[in-house]
Design a protein around this motif. Sequence first.
Motif, PDB file in Angstrom:
ATOM      1  N   ARG A 160       0.840  -1.185   0.000  1.00  0.00           N
ATOM      2  CA  ARG A 160       0.000   0.000   0.000  1.00  0.00           C
ATOM      3  C   ARG A 160       0.881   1.243   0.000  1.00  0.00           C
ATOM      4  O   ARG A 160       2.107   1.149   0.105  1.00  0.00           O
ATOM      5  N   ARG A 161       0.237   2.403  -0.114  1.00  0.00           N
ATOM      6  CA  ARG A 161       1.005   3.639  -0.137  1.00  0.00           C
ATOM      7  C   ARG A 161       1.719   3.889   1.187  1.00  0.00           C
ATOM      8  O   ARG A 161       2.752   4.570   1.224  1.00  0.00           O
ATOM      9  N   SER A 162       1.197   3.362   2.256  1.00  0.00           N
ATOM     10  CA  SER A 162       1.820   3.563   3.560  1.00  0.00           C
ATOM     11  C   SER A 162       2.973   2.613   3.825  1.00  0.00           C
ATOM     12  O   SER A 162       3.719   2.813   4.788  1.00  0.00           O
ATOM     13  N   GLY A 163       3.146   1.562   3.017  1.00  0.00           N
ATOM     14  CA  GLY A 163       4.251   0.644   3.220  1.00  0.00           C
ATOM     15  C   GLY A 163       3.902  -0.761   2.784  1.00  0.00           C
ATOM     16  O   GLY A 163       2.878  -1.017   2.149  1.00  0.00           O
TER      17      GLY A 163
ATOM     18  N   GLU B 173      10.519   4.722   2.823  1.00  0.00           N
ATOM     19  CA  GLU B 173      10.917   6.123   2.786  1.00  0.00           C
ATOM     20  C   GLU B 173      12.428   6.263   2.607  1.00  0.00           C
ATOM     21  O   GLU B 173      12.904   6.951   1.713  1.00  0.00           O
TER      22      GLU B 173
ATOM     23  N   TYR C 273       3.080  -4.573   3.939  1.00  0.00           N
ATOM     24  CA  TYR C 273       2.495  -5.247   5.082  1.00  0.00           C
ATOM     25  C   TYR C 273       2.400  -6.749   4.795  1.00  0.00           C
ATOM     26  O   TYR C 273       2.312  -7.168   3.640  1.00  0.00           O
TER      27      TYR C 273
ATOM     28  N   ASP D 243       9.380  -0.043   5.594  1.00  0.00           N
ATOM     29  CA  ASP D 243       9.040   1.322   5.204  1.00  0.00           C
ATOM     30  C   ASP D 243       9.944   1.719   4.051  1.00  0.00           C
ATOM     31  O   ASP D 243      11.171   1.569   4.119  1.00  0.00           O
TER      32      ASP D 243
END
Length: 594
Positions: free
Chosen positions: A315-318, A340, A320, A338
């Motif tokens: 997902r866009r958040s990481g 980033e 999973y 992550d």
Amino acid sequence: MALAGCPDSFLHHPYYQDQVEQTSPHSAQDLAGPGFPAQSDQLASHQEDDVDLEALVSDMNASLESPYSACSTQSEMAPLLQNSPHARSQPPPSGTRSLQPQVSPKQKVQRSQPMHILAVRRLQEEDQQFRTSSLPAIPNPFPELCGPGSPPVLTRSSLPPSQAAAKQDVKVFSEDGTSKVVEILADMTARDLCQLLVYRSHCVDDNSWSLVEHHPHLGLERCLEDHELVVQVESTMASESKFLFRKNYAKYEFFKNPTNFFPEQMVTWCQQSNGGQAQLLQNFLNSSSYPEIQGFLHVKELGRKSWKKLYVCLRRSGLYCSTKGASKEPRHLQLLADLEDSSIFSLIAGKKQYSSPTDFGFCIKPNKVRNETKELRLLCAEDEQGRACWLTALRLLKYGMLLYQNYRIPQQRKALLPHFSTPARSVSENSLVAMDFSGQTGRVIENPAEARSAALEEGHAWRKRSTRMNVLGSQSPLHPSTLSTVIHRTQHWFHGRISREESHRIIKQQGLVDGLFLLRDSQSNPKAFVLTLCHHQKIKNFQILPCEDDGQMFFSLDDGNTKFSDLIQLVDFYQLNKGALPCKLKHHCIRVAL
């Protein structure tokens, strides 16, 4: 009356006494105010006063050596002058005519201040420094934009400070082991360095070269994105790591054929998709409609050697993983990595170094990690298509529109330069022209169709001459049996005696795109050759066998149905015709010596 910090000889000077008698009330602000440039006019008006300027300047310079600072001198002078009877005297009426021109009070009082001599001296030194500098005076092209105090000429002080760009030496290796040290700027990107290496190595710039970040001690490598800064990436590399200069035809292949990289069972759309390729790319590049990528992956536990098969969701958040089967409920999802401050790598030898269950492994490596393997997030897919889907989705999620801009830059340059739209050739070939020597004098063939037919006729005539020389028993270098087995060794697509595993590794390194190929010697038959071809992300091998017809040797890969006199003719034919192959030959694997 005596002033602190001033000698008595200066106070009893006749010129000083004459000026103090005509002073008017003033404030401390007037003493420090900008009025000094008008003193030159005042000196010109008092031509009748016989004043020794050199003596005056020497006396004022001597006053600077007093133990009192300039600030204390100025602060003490103000109350003394304000309380003096001269300061309380009124100016003469406006109707009266004085013999001498009226001078402003602050101009008169400032002659008793040694502060301005120091300021003038400093300004003179700066002016002399600017005059002797190597920077010429540049006329200001926009004088109306300058303020009232700005000069109409741009000097060094008015120009912005120029900071020399830092330079650094970078060592780049090629596929054959050769290396070259290149001096680059701190703001040079991976695309800029590749173009520089292409220029210095005399290669054809087809926008498929890439700079590879190679970590042999970790068993990882990745292709740098075109916009990444080389110096910044090198700062995160260990001493054993190095840069490789390599072809990568699959760098932007997903923009051309996105449906081949994203199987339907692995993609969950956030909104309804029409199924077209343009809509598919738009969904990936749009932040609000970025799809979810899910599927089963083998995940290596941190700090352990064991692998677990988990259901993973991107997902866009990481990234999973699900702790309960294939459930994607928030309570069952656990963060794996992550993206980033991390980079995505491919595993070079996952089975040998990390005991991975398959050969299709990849890694999410934090940028702070150099030599440690404990913090590496290792994952492994079931097949090559699955790994390509995960790697492409991770790149799009991390960089987004930057990848599309990098992909569009070569196309925009090609649109600006239409004469480069033809297949790129070397500089020597671009300087050649077609000539016709059939007549008494040679002429340049300007018609492309005529030049092509003349080249074909020349080729047939050359083959007839070589055949006739063979019949006559000539042992010249143009002997067809010798030429057909040697001439292909000068081509970039021929890699000599390499193993099947090595040829597959080269194909994978330079991109699993349709039509990527190379030719090599056969290991089972010393007189045969092998064509290694990639199609649908799978590598296939086709054996090229020699055959004899009417006493002449030919090469064929379809049991003699299509015969060729040498391998160059065979490759040229299958680049234009698919024939018995699953696809045409489009890209050849190349190794360039730096």
